[in-house]
Write a protein that holds these residues in place. Structure first.
Motif, PDB file in Angstrom:
ATOM      1  N   GLU A 206      -6.775 -17.804 -69.553  1.00 26.90           N
ATOM      2  CA  GLU A 206      -5.343 -17.759 -69.853  1.00 26.90           C
ATOM      3  C   GLU A 206      -4.563 -17.160 -68.685  1.00 26.90           C
ATOM      4  O   GLU A 206      -3.481 -17.642 -68.332  1.00 26.90           O
ATOM      5  CB  GLU A 206      -5.101 -16.936 -71.118  1.00 26.90           C
ATOM      6  N   ALA A 207      -5.107 -16.096 -68.100  1.00 23.29           N
ATOM      7  CA  ALA A 207      -4.423 -15.448 -66.988  1.00 23.29           C
ATOM      8  C   ALA A 207      -4.344 -16.374 -65.774  1.00 23.29           C
ATOM      9  O   ALA A 207      -3.335 -16.399 -65.056  1.00 23.29           O
ATOM     10  CB  ALA A 207      -5.144 -14.151 -66.615  1.00 23.29           C
ATOM     11  N   ILE A 208      -5.390 -17.163 -65.548  1.00 24.99           N
ATOM     12  CA  ILE A 208      -5.397 -18.116 -64.431  1.00 24.99           C
ATOM     13  C   ILE A 208      -4.316 -19.173 -64.629  1.00 24.99           C
ATOM     14  O   ILE A 208      -3.649 -19.594 -63.668  1.00 24.99           O
ATOM     15  CB  ILE A 208      -6.795 -18.762 -64.289  1.00 24.99           C
ATOM     16  N   GLU A 209      -4.122 -19.605 -65.877  1.00 23.60           N
ATOM     17  CA  GLU A 209      -3.100 -20.618 -66.175  1.00 23.60           C
ATOM     18  C   GLU A 209      -1.691 -20.131 -65.865  1.00 23.60           C
ATOM     19  O   GLU A 209      -0.778 -20.944 -65.657  1.00 23.60           O
ATOM     20  CB  GLU A 209      -3.202 -21.027 -67.649  1.00 23.60           C
ATOM     21  N   GLU A 210      -1.497 -18.810 -65.818  1.00 24.18           N
ATOM     22  CA  GLU A 210      -0.187 -18.262 -65.482  1.00 24.18           C
ATOM     23  C   GLU A 210       0.130 -18.356 -63.991  1.00 24.18           C
ATOM     24  O   GLU A 210       1.245 -18.054 -63.561  1.00 24.18           O
ATOM     25  CB  GLU A 210      -0.115 -16.798 -65.922  1.00 24.18           C
ATOM     26  N   LYS A 211      -0.880 -18.753 -63.206  1.00 18.61           N
ATOM     27  CA  LYS A 211      -0.704 -18.953 -61.758  1.00 18.61           C
ATOM     28  C   LYS A 211      -0.255 -17.674 -61.057  1.00 18.61           C
ATOM     29  O   LYS A 211       0.532 -17.701 -60.115  1.00 18.61           O
ATOM     30  CB  LYS A 211       0.297 -20.084 -61.474  1.00 18.61           C
TER      31      LYS A 211
ATOM     32  N   HIS B 218      -1.525  -9.595 -62.731  1.00 17.04           N
ATOM     33  CA  HIS B 218      -0.384  -9.405 -61.822  1.00 17.04           C
ATOM     34  C   HIS B 218      -0.771  -8.601 -60.577  1.00 17.04           C
ATOM     35  O   HIS B 218      -0.077  -7.667 -60.170  1.00 17.04           O
ATOM     36  CB  HIS B 218       0.773  -8.715 -62.545  1.00 17.04           C
ATOM     37  N   VAL B 219      -1.911  -8.960 -59.992  1.00 15.23           N
ATOM     38  CA  VAL B 219      -2.387  -8.297 -58.771  1.00 15.23           C
ATOM     39  C   VAL B 219      -1.957  -9.128 -57.571  1.00 15.23           C
ATOM     40  O   VAL B 219      -2.345 -10.292 -57.441  1.00 15.23           O
ATOM     41  CB  VAL B 219      -3.918  -8.136 -58.790  1.00 15.23           C
ATOM     42  N   GLN B 220      -1.147  -8.535 -56.707  1.00 11.13           N
ATOM     43  CA  GLN B 220      -0.645  -9.260 -55.538  1.00 11.13           C
ATOM     44  C   GLN B 220      -1.426  -8.926 -54.271  1.00 11.13           C
ATOM     45  O   GLN B 220      -1.366  -9.659 -53.289  1.00 11.13           O
ATOM     46  CB  GLN B 220       0.839  -8.933 -55.325  1.00 11.13           C
TER      47      GLN B 220
ATOM     48  N   TYR C   6      -8.466 -13.407 -57.768  1.00 11.46           N
ATOM     49  CA  TYR C   6      -8.013 -14.794 -57.914  1.00 11.46           C
ATOM     50  C   TYR C   6      -6.727 -14.964 -57.099  1.00 11.46           C
ATOM     51  O   TYR C   6      -5.842 -14.107 -57.162  1.00 11.46           O
ATOM     52  CB  TYR C   6      -7.727 -15.109 -59.382  1.00 11.46           C
ATOM     53  N   PRO C   7      -6.646 -16.035 -56.313  1.00 10.80           N
ATOM     54  CA  PRO C   7      -7.569 -17.179 -56.195  1.00 10.80           C
ATOM     55  C   PRO C   7      -8.530 -17.068 -55.017  1.00 10.80           C
ATOM     56  O   PRO C   7      -9.276 -18.008 -54.754  1.00 10.80           O
ATOM     57  CB  PRO C   7      -6.607 -18.343 -56.003  1.00 10.80           C
ATOM     58  N   ASP C   8      -8.523 -15.951 -54.287  1.00  7.06           N
ATOM     59  CA  ASP C   8      -9.294 -15.838 -53.048  1.00  7.06           C
ATOM     60  C   ASP C   8     -10.797 -16.012 -53.252  1.00  7.06           C
ATOM     61  O   ASP C   8     -11.481 -16.624 -52.422  1.00  7.06           O
ATOM     62  CB  ASP C   8      -9.030 -14.485 -52.388  1.00  7.06           C
ATOM     63  N   HIS C   9     -11.327 -15.469 -54.351  1.00  9.35           N
ATOM     64  CA  HIS C   9     -12.784 -15.420 -54.527  1.00  9.35           C
ATOM     65  C   HIS C   9     -13.292 -16.339 -55.625  1.00  9.35           C
ATOM     66  O   HIS C   9     -14.491 -16.353 -55.910  1.00  9.35           O
ATOM     67  CB  HIS C   9     -13.223 -13.977 -54.818  1.00  9.35           C
TER      68      HIS C   9
END
Length: 651
Positions: free
Chosen positions: A249-254, A314-316, A354-357
């Motif tokens: 679900e968190a991935i779908e939030e982009k 929400h990790v930038q 995400y999405p680096d790894h």
């Protein structure tokens, strides 16, 4: 009514006949009307003969039980109708018509409804848009009321407020399937009901006859099954399946996110030493600490065993994930108190971003796991963010894990033995058994590579038993071949030594191989000896009573307590090679102190890693008892040990 009918003699007082509340009709054997009371005259617009015909007298007199019928012009009122011959061979028959109460009418409706709810605990209620018209005692008692009390309630006061909107919509339709509501008992306690409603026309209005069933137990069982599907029963944390769904679900939030893979350090040792119940309490205590960091941006779950997962939304930037990891590590610096014990534990954390790894939940968890594994092998009590090189190491670990399981089965493991020599006599006095893995394709694989993997996957116990058994077998064989009887030493890992049945296992192996216990020495590290000292002392005493020697390996690298060391039934200390290989003045002073202290405690001293004549001379002058190292011999396979037994030094 004609005069002849009025004058017909009846087997009942005429006054009683007329005052009866129920309709009573007398007819002859052909169904011809003879007499009826006032209540009967009120039916069918006074045309009682037509009523008898309508009831089908000839069929009616054959039936032994009453039947329920709806009469014309009674606005849906049902009557119980029964016909009886007054005397045997008599031509006089009585027809009784008794009005049925509204709740009794539902019995007929119920027979026609879906039988899936037909259980004794069902209650019946008749209502109009939620207002109770009538009900039975079962329904009243289901809600904790007497019937008179519940008649003053309605569907809205008997159900949770959250159900009212849905309930209002249900009253506008006629659902064919049962529906579930959360209801409220008189004492305020909630419970679940299943309702199957059926429309019932009555006097120009539509009432509802409903069968109500208490399904609280079923709902609780369903919730329990749902909980077991998505939650960990021990810690009440979400499980890995729930965690994976949340990551998806968190991935779908982009948006950026981090996965933290957390492993408790030394949990296996604690579990094996203090027991599984204690281990479970530790896991619950650790879960409680992690829950302190649960908020809108973090989701915490248990992976399984001693592993936990944290989703950070929400990790930038990587530094944000590292900041949380530092907080998690810090929260475990305080001791955990269980059953009066203060226990210090720590965690190793691997991080993936995400999405680096990774772009899927599975990939992110896998990469965080591989980073955690690297921390576990190198530092512990630390964190590490995933990088590509870690993946290669992790894949290598997985490959070793798989292939190591085949190593014992296909005889790929073997023991080499490094001789131990007495400085005073020059004779061989012992052998240290060292495991080797001859991989059919990769060649020699170092113990430093595969032993940590064996400890992680639990195979260390099987391998450890094999090493002890093989060393004992080989030593016994040499003795039977006429070679000098010497002690064979076997290194124990922390996991092996903390097994509760270690002494029993060793005794069993000695019996199987026929080796005298005095020719076996088990080596434990200094750090192992200083962990849970009371338990260690108990195990050491049991081994001594068995006749087995115990030595402390790598002495000088830990933090030994002289108080406990003096209590340990240990026969020998092994000076770590770091103090031998570096001939600094300070190290020599340490070696002198260890030798002096050991002799004062009636322990022998052996120096490992001796490689030069200068080291030999120094140790001999300081009255060290034994040496081990390449100066005398490297580790050798069994077939090459004959040279050593013949006392021919190998340099």
């Amino acid at each position: 009514m004609s005069d002849c009918l009025r004058e017909l003699a009846l087997p009942i007082d005429d006054w009683i006949f007329q005052q009866m509340n129920d309709a009573l009709i007398f007819v002859d054997e052909e169904g011809k009307l003879l007499r009826f009371n006032e209540k009967a005259g009120e039916l069918n617009d006074g045309d009682v003969q037509s009523l008898v015909d309508l009831l089908d007298f000839h069929q009616l007199k054959k039936e032994e039980v009453p039947k329920m019928v709806e009469l014309p012009s009674t606005e849906g009122q049902l009557y119980n109708v029964q016909c009886r011959q007054l005397e045997k061979n008599s031509s006089l028959y009585a027809i009784f018509l008794q009005p049925v109460s509204m709740i009794d009418q539902t019995l007929e409706v119920k027979k026609k409804m879906d039988q899936r709810l037909a259980v004794p605990s069902e209650g019946l209620v008749i209502h109009e848009d939620g207002k109770i018209i009538d009900c039975d005692d079962t329904l009243a008692h289901m809600f904790g009321y007497e019937k008179e009390e519940i008649m003053k309630q309605d569907a809205f006061t008997l159900t949770e407020e959250d159900e009212h909107e849905a309930l209002s919509k249900l009253f506008l339709s006629y659902p064919e399937q049962p529906y579930v509501l959360k209801a409220i008992k008189k004492d305020g306690s909630p419970f679940y009901i299943e309702v199957l409603a059926h429309p019932y026309p009555q006097g120009g209005r539509i009432l509802r006859v409903a069968i109500v069933r208490d399904i609280t137990e079923r709902v609780h069982n369903e919730k329990k099954i749902e909980f077991m599907s998505y939650y960990d029963e021990l810690t009440d944390l979400p499980n890995r399946y729930y965690f994976s769904d949340m990551v998806k679900e968190a991935i779908e939030e982009k948006d950026g996110l981090a996965v933290h893979f957390i492993d408790l350090d030394y949990f296996k040792q604690i579990n094996d030493t203090l027991g599984y119940s204690f281990g479970d309490e530790l896991l619950k205590a650790c879960a409680s600490r992690l829950k302190l960091y649960q908020d809108a941006d973090t989701f915490i779950a248990r992976m399984g065993g001693d592993e936990f997962l944290v989703l950070q939304r929400h990790v930038q930037h990587q530094t944000e994930a590292e900041a949380l990891a530092e907080k998690l590590i810090e929260c475990f610096r305080k001791p955990v108190v269980i059953d009066g014990y203060e226990l210090y534990t720590s965690v190793s954390i691997g991080i993936s971003l995400y999405p680096d790894h990774g772009k899927t939940a599975g990939d992110l968890i896998k990469q965080a796991d591989s980073a955690m594994y690297t921390v576990k092998e190198q530092l512990r009590n630390d964190y590490l963010c995933y990088n590509a090189s870690i993946s290669k190491e992790f894949e290598q670990m997985l490959s070793i894990d798989s292939e190591l399981r085949k190593a014992l089965k296909y005889n790929q493991l073997e023991l080499h033995y490094q001789p131990q020599k007495s400085i005073h006599t020059g004779k061989i006095v012992g052998l240290e058994a060292l495991i080797r893995w001859n991989h059919p394709e990769k060649g020699r694989i170092s113990p430093a590579t595969f032993i940590p993997v064996a400890e992680k996957n639990g195979q260390i116990f099987e391998i450890g038993d094999w090493v002890i058994r093989e060393a004992c077998r080989q030593n016994k064989q040499w003795q039977e071949e006429g070679y000098p009887a010497v002690i064979v030493g076997v290194n124990l890992s922390a996991l092996q030594f903390l097994q509760k049945d270690l002494v029993h296992r060793v005794k069993q192996i000695l019996v199987e191989t026929g080796l005298d216990p005095m020719y076996l020495e088990l080596e434990i590290t200094e750090s192992m000896a200083m962990t849970n000292e009371e338990y260690i002392i108990q195990t050491l005493n049991e081994l001594r009573n068995l006749g087995v020697h115990v030595s402390i390996d790598d002495f000088g690298t830990g933090y030994s307590s002289l108080k406990y060391l003096s209590r340990f039934p240990v026969s020998k200390l092994k000076i770590d090679k770091v103090f031998i290989s570096e001939n600094q003045e300070q190290n020599q002073a340490i070696v002198k102190s260890i030798i002096h202290m050991s002799h004062s405690l009636n322990m022998k001293v052996i120096a490992e890693g001796v490689e030069t004549a200068e080291q030999w001379d120094f140790l001999k002058n300081e009255k060290c008892d034994e040496i081990q190292g390449y100066f005398y011999s490297k580790p050798l396979p069994p077939e090459e040990l004959i040279t050593v037994f013949e006392n021919k030094p190998i340099h």
